[in-house]
Design a protein around this motif. Sequence first.
Motif, PDB file in Angstrom:
ATOM      1  N   GLY A  47      -1.444  -2.984 -53.919  1.00 30.33           N
ATOM      2  CA  GLY A  47      -0.952  -3.979 -52.986  1.00 30.33           C
ATOM      3  C   GLY A  47      -2.003  -5.037 -52.723  1.00 30.33           C
ATOM      4  N   VAL A  48      -1.609  -6.296 -52.798  1.00 25.80           N
ATOM      5  CA  VAL A  48      -2.526  -7.414 -52.621  1.00 25.80           C
ATOM      6  C   VAL A  48      -2.356  -8.053 -51.249  1.00 25.80           C
ATOM      7  CG1 VAL A  48      -3.236  -9.665 -53.500  1.00 25.80           C
ATOM      8  CG2 VAL A  48      -2.587  -7.851 -55.098  1.00 25.80           C
ATOM      9  N   ALA A  49      -1.125  -8.362 -50.878  1.00 20.41           N
ATOM     10  CA  ALA A  49      -0.851  -9.026 -49.614  1.00 20.41           C
ATOM     11  C   ALA A  49       0.611  -8.854 -49.258  1.00 20.41           C
ATOM     12  CB  ALA A  49      -1.212 -10.513 -49.689  1.00 20.41           C
ATOM     13  N   ALA A  50       0.926  -9.048 -47.982  1.00 23.85           N
ATOM     14  CA  ALA A  50       2.302  -8.959 -47.522  1.00 23.85           C
ATOM     15  C   ALA A  50       2.490  -9.880 -46.330  1.00 23.85           C
ATOM     16  CB  ALA A  50       2.674  -7.525 -47.150  1.00 23.85           C
ATOM     17  N   ILE A  51       3.738 -10.210 -46.058  1.00 26.75           N
ATOM     18  CA  ILE A  51       4.062 -11.042 -44.908  1.00 26.75           C
ATOM     19  C   ILE A  51       5.393 -10.592 -44.323  1.00 26.75           C
ATOM     20  CG2 ILE A  51       5.175 -12.843 -46.317  1.00 26.75           C
ATOM     21  CD1 ILE A  51       3.930 -14.894 -44.323  1.00 26.75           C
ATOM     22  N   TYR A  52       5.421 -10.484 -43.018  1.00 26.01           N
ATOM     23  CA  TYR A  52       6.647 -10.150 -42.305  1.00 26.01           C
ATOM     24  C   TYR A  52       7.364 -11.464 -42.018  1.00 26.01           C
ATOM     25  CZ  TYR A  52       9.750  -8.102 -38.761  1.00 26.01           C
ATOM     26  OH  TYR A  52      10.844  -7.680 -38.029  1.00 26.01           O
ATOM     27  N   THR A  53       8.517 -11.643 -42.625  1.00 22.50           N
ATOM     28  CA  THR A  53       9.141 -12.963 -42.614  1.00 22.50           C
ATOM     29  C   THR A  53       9.646 -13.397 -41.249  1.00 22.50           C
ATOM     30  OG1 THR A  53      11.279 -12.044 -43.291  1.00 22.50           O
ATOM     31  CG2 THR A  53       9.779 -12.766 -45.032  1.00 22.50           C
ATOM     32  N   TYR A  54       9.938 -12.451 -40.368  1.00 24.13           N
ATOM     33  CA  TYR A  54      10.442 -12.824 -39.054  1.00 24.13           C
ATOM     34  C   TYR A  54       9.359 -13.492 -38.202  1.00 24.13           C
ATOM     35  CZ  TYR A  54      12.642 -12.570 -34.463  1.00 24.13           C
ATOM     36  OH  TYR A  54      13.171 -12.885 -33.227  1.00 24.13           O
ATOM     37  N   SER A  55       8.167 -12.911 -38.204  1.00 22.83           N
ATOM     38  CA  SER A  55       7.088 -13.414 -37.368  1.00 22.83           C
ATOM     39  C   SER A  55       6.096 -14.282 -38.130  1.00 22.83           C
ATOM     40  CB  SER A  55       6.336 -12.249 -36.729  1.00 22.83           C
ATOM     41  OG  SER A  55       5.704 -11.461 -37.715  1.00 22.83           O
TER      42      SER A  55
END
Length: 126
Positions: A47-55
């Motif tokens: 895993g490199v990066a992630a983003i929670y699209t709601y916030s």
Amino acid sequence: QVELVESGGGSVQAGGSLRLSCVHSTMFSTSNCMAWFRQAPGKEREGVAAIYTYSGDPYVADSVKGRFTISQDNAKDTVSLQMNSLKPEDTAMYYCAAAILSTCHNWSGEGKYNYWGQGTQVTVSS
């Protein structure tokens, strides 16, 4: 099957930059965890990066912190990974992944994700 379309991979010299983009279907909800994983030859997927699209809250692996930035453009249904100061160790196939109706808790676990893109190759030469 929901399609994730990745683009932006290529070959670059060490120290250079690339920007990867992942366009997802408009049928996705507004509250998903979108992530980038990579897999180098002979190594496990990471895993490199992630983003929670709601916030819009971002998460970045320690191995790339300070060099990579994840962001989103909701109007274009796009999640991007800006990669700066690239190193040969960053060479890998990069995959976009989506966990539908999910936060980004335990985001680095690949079993969390429902959909995967086909991948885009990043090659960094010394």
